[in-house]
Design an enzyme around this catalytic site. Structure first.
Site, mmCIF file in Angstrom:
data_model
loop_
_atom_site.group_PDB
_atom_site.id
_atom_site.type_symbol
_atom_site.label_atom_id
_atom_site.label_comp_id
_atom_site.label_asym_id
_atom_site.label_seq_id
_atom_site.Cartn_x
_atom_site.Cartn_y
_atom_site.Cartn_z
ATOM 1 N N ASP A 10 0.880 -1.185 0.000
ATOM 2 C CA ASP A 10 0.000 0.000 0.000
ATOM 3 C C ASP A 10 0.910 1.225 0.000
ATOM 4 O O ASP A 10 2.122 1.113 0.217
ATOM 5 C CB ASP A 10 -0.883 0.000 1.254
ATOM 6 C CG ASP A 10 -1.768 1.236 1.353
ATOM 7 O OD1 ASP A 10 -2.455 1.549 0.360
ATOM 8 O OD2 ASP A 10 -1.783 1.908 2.391
ATOM 9 N N SER A 11 0.310 2.388 -0.187
ATOM 10 C CA SER A 11 1.084 3.633 -0.120
ATOM 11 C C SER A 11 1.526 3.943 1.306
ATOM 12 O O SER A 11 2.391 4.783 1.511
ATOM 13 C CB SER A 11 0.240 4.789 -0.649
ATOM 14 O OG SER A 11 -0.888 4.963 0.179
ATOM 15 N N TYR A 42 -0.638 8.322 -2.753
ATOM 16 C CA TYR A 42 -0.747 7.951 -4.167
ATOM 17 C C TYR A 42 -1.964 8.620 -4.832
ATOM 18 O O TYR A 42 -1.966 8.883 -6.027
ATOM 19 C CB TYR A 42 -0.925 6.428 -4.307
ATOM 20 C CG TYR A 42 0.330 5.598 -4.110
ATOM 21 C CD1 TYR A 42 1.544 6.165 -3.739
ATOM 22 C CD2 TYR A 42 0.278 4.220 -4.314
ATOM 23 C CE1 TYR A 42 2.667 5.388 -3.563
ATOM 24 C CE2 TYR A 42 1.408 3.430 -4.149
ATOM 25 C CZ TYR A 42 2.606 4.013 -3.767
ATOM 26 O OH TYR A 42 3.715 3.235 -3.606
ATOM 27 N N GLY A 43 -3.006 8.822 -4.041
ATOM 28 C CA GLY A 43 -4.304 9.256 -4.594
ATOM 29 C C GLY A 43 -4.239 10.458 -5.519
ATOM 30 O O GLY A 43 -4.855 10.453 -6.584
ATOM 31 N N CYS A 73 -4.105 -1.585 -2.050
ATOM 32 C CA CYS A 73 -4.262 -0.141 -2.225
ATOM 33 C C CYS A 73 -5.128 0.055 -3.455
ATOM 34 O O CYS A 73 -4.760 -0.369 -4.555
ATOM 35 C CB CYS A 73 -2.888 0.489 -2.439
ATOM 36 S SG CYS A 73 -2.923 2.235 -2.853
ATOM 37 N N ASN A 74 -6.287 0.674 -3.273
ATOM 38 C CA ASN A 74 -7.198 0.876 -4.405
ATOM 39 C C ASN A 74 -6.565 1.744 -5.482
ATOM 40 O O ASN A 74 -6.736 1.495 -6.669
ATOM 41 C CB ASN A 74 -8.483 1.552 -3.927
ATOM 42 C CG ASN A 74 -9.353 0.636 -3.104
ATOM 43 O OD1 ASN A 74 -10.297 0.053 -3.608
ATOM 44 N ND2 ASN A 74 -9.045 0.484 -1.835
ATOM 45 N N SER A 75 -5.819 2.783 -5.046
ATOM 46 C CA SER A 75 -5.223 3.706 -6.024
ATOM 47 C C SER A 75 -4.211 2.968 -6.897
ATOM 48 O O SER A 75 -4.165 3.162 -8.112
ATOM 49 C CB SER A 75 -4.534 4.867 -5.305
ATOM 50 O OG SER A 75 -5.405 5.451 -4.376
ATOM 51 N N GLU A 151 -2.925 8.869 8.212
ATOM 52 C CA GLU A 151 -1.465 8.735 8.351
ATOM 53 C C GLU A 151 -0.935 9.611 9.490
ATOM 54 O O GLU A 151 0.135 9.348 10.023
ATOM 55 C CB GLU A 151 -0.754 9.075 7.035
ATOM 56 C CG GLU A 151 -1.013 8.085 5.914
ATOM 57 C CD GLU A 151 -0.205 6.779 6.008
ATOM 58 O OE1 GLU A 151 0.906 6.795 6.529
ATOM 59 O OE2 GLU A 151 -0.735 5.735 5.557
ATOM 60 N N CYS A 183 -10.948 2.729 -0.381
ATOM 61 C CA CYS A 183 -9.563 3.087 -0.080
ATOM 62 C C CYS A 183 -9.255 2.342 1.203
ATOM 63 O O CYS A 183 -10.052 2.372 2.152
ATOM 64 C CB CYS A 183 -9.435 4.599 0.130
ATOM 65 S SG CYS A 183 -7.821 5.083 0.800
ATOM 66 N N THR A 184 -8.124 1.653 1.220
ATOM 67 C CA THR A 184 -7.862 0.769 2.363
ATOM 68 C C THR A 184 -7.558 1.545 3.644
ATOM 69 O O THR A 184 -7.504 0.963 4.724
ATOM 70 C CB THR A 184 -6.723 -0.204 2.032
ATOM 71 O OG1 THR A 184 -5.589 0.539 1.535
ATOM 72 C CG2 THR A 184 -7.168 -1.205 0.996
ATOM 73 N N HIS A 185 -7.366 2.867 3.526
ATOM 74 C CA HIS A 185 -7.228 3.685 4.739
ATOM 75 C C HIS A 185 -8.587 3.922 5.414
ATOM 76 O O HIS A 185 -8.646 4.189 6.614
ATOM 77 C CB HIS A 185 -6.644 5.062 4.407
ATOM 78 C CG HIS A 185 -5.159 5.075 4.182
ATOM 79 N ND1 HIS A 185 -4.567 4.536 3.074
ATOM 80 C CD2 HIS A 185 -4.147 5.593 4.945
ATOM 81 C CE1 HIS A 185 -3.248 4.731 3.147
ATOM 82 N NE2 HIS A 185 -2.970 5.359 4.265
HETATM 83 N N1 DGL Z 1 -4.751 3.241 0.719
HETATM 84 C C1 DGL Z 1 -4.742 3.792 -0.593
HETATM 85 C C2 DGL Z 1 -5.945 3.324 -1.389
HETATM 86 O O1 DGL Z 1 -6.526 2.317 -1.064
HETATM 87 C C3 DGL Z 1 -4.685 5.257 -0.784
HETATM 88 C C4 DGL Z 1 -3.960 6.233 -0.117
HETATM 89 C C5 DGL Z 1 -3.166 7.256 -0.894
HETATM 90 O O2 DGL Z 1 -3.712 8.245 -1.407
HETATM 91 O O3 DGL Z 1 -1.986 7.024 -0.931
HETATM 92 O O4 DGL Z 1 -6.312 3.966 -2.350
#
Ligand code: DGL
Length: 281
Positions: A10-11, A42-43, A73-75, A151, A183-185
């Site tokens: 993930d990011s 990453y988003g 990580c979805n992104s 974060e 988004c996994t966050h």
């Molecule tokens: N956890 C990441 C996701 O699932 C995104 C976070 C990011 O923007 O880095 O998209």
């Protein structure tokens, strides 16, 4: 039987929500996690940049001899999963389809919301994947700012609540009965998101469904790790050597290992007991 680890990336810390589900469902598996905290988020980044990062991390995980990779990580999954699958033979599991599958099972009205980063929502990956479930009417909304709060370790302050009220307005207005945390966050913000959405809306995170998919992929090729002496281990089974009964979890970050350990153990649990630093050259 395959004693090699599962790789997850993930990011930053968000993929730990997927790791939690993996540890619960597959406690005997060795696991290597990479959080690219040094290059987070990453988003908001262009797709090409996230694609490059995803390839670099996949190479790094391949160096750990992983048997399967979860793009947690979805992104990154939206930007790179198709390309990664075309390049690598190792099975790669994303988080987008599993999340939608869980939402399709949960919705009563067919009105499903998806929230994610700007990159994920703009990529159209959820909209494309939803074609597999024709009964679903999707409303998508980007939630810039959410992951930065996570974060920073802030998941339920007044500021997060005010931001959530503003960003969730489109999915509330659409009258969704199910909301995919794309988004996994975001599962780490579930209390705040749930407060804003109200008790009648089911929140769906992809972690559990992704873990079930990983288990199914491993079972299909007989690659689940069985600890020595456990059920299903034939005498002399070569996949496990004596003394490896306890599953090993390795956590790597390109950011600050101390911060990752503090927040990671807070969010995931005591499994994040040691974090190794990784420097991109
Ligand atoms: N956890 C990441 C996701 O699932 C995104 C976070 C990011 O923007 O880095 O998209």
């Amino acid at each position: 039987m395959d004693g090699r680890p599962i790789g997850v990336f993930d990011s930053g810390l968000g993929g730990l929500t997927v790791v939690r589900a993996l540890l619960d469902l597959l406690p005997d598996e060795h696991l290597v996690y990479f959080g690219d905290t040094g290059r987070f988020p990453y988003g908001p980044k262009p797709r090409e940049e996230v694609l490059k990062y995803a390839f670099e991390i996949t190479e790094l995980l391949m160096g750990h001899d992983v048997k399967l990779i979860v793009v947690g990580c979805n992104s990154a999954a939206a930007a790179a999963l198709t390309e990664l699958r075309a390049r690598y033979e190792v099975p790669l599991t994303g988080v987008i389809e599993p999340g939608l599958r869980a939402a399709a099972a949960a919705t009563r009205t067919g009105r499903v919301g998806v929230i994610g980063t700007v990159g994920t929502i703009a990529s159209g990956a959820y909209q494309r994947a939803a074609a597999l479930w024709p009964g679903i009417e999707l409303t998508c909304a980007a939630c810039p700012g959410f992951v930065e709060f996570v974060e920073a370790g802030d998941v339920d302050s007044d500021q997060v609540f005010v931001l959530a009220e503003r960003l969730l307005a489109p999915v509330r207005a659409a009258g969704v009965d199910t909301l995919v945390l794309g988004c996994t966050h975001y599962p780490l913000l579930a209390r705040t998101i749930g407060d804003v959405m109200g008790r009648d809306v089911v929140l769906v995170s992809s972690g559990e469904e992704t873990a079930f998919e990983v288990a199914a992929v491993l079972d299909a090729v007989g690659a689940r790790r069985r600890p020595p002496g456990g059920s299903g281990v034939a005498p002399g089974d070569p996949g496990v050597s004596p003394g490896e009964a306890d599953a090993r979890r390795t956590f790597l970050t390109s950011g600050d290992p101390a911060t990752f350990r503090t927040l990671g153990s807070h969010f995931l649990g005591p499994e994040v007991d040691a974090v190794e630093a990784w420097r991109w050259s």
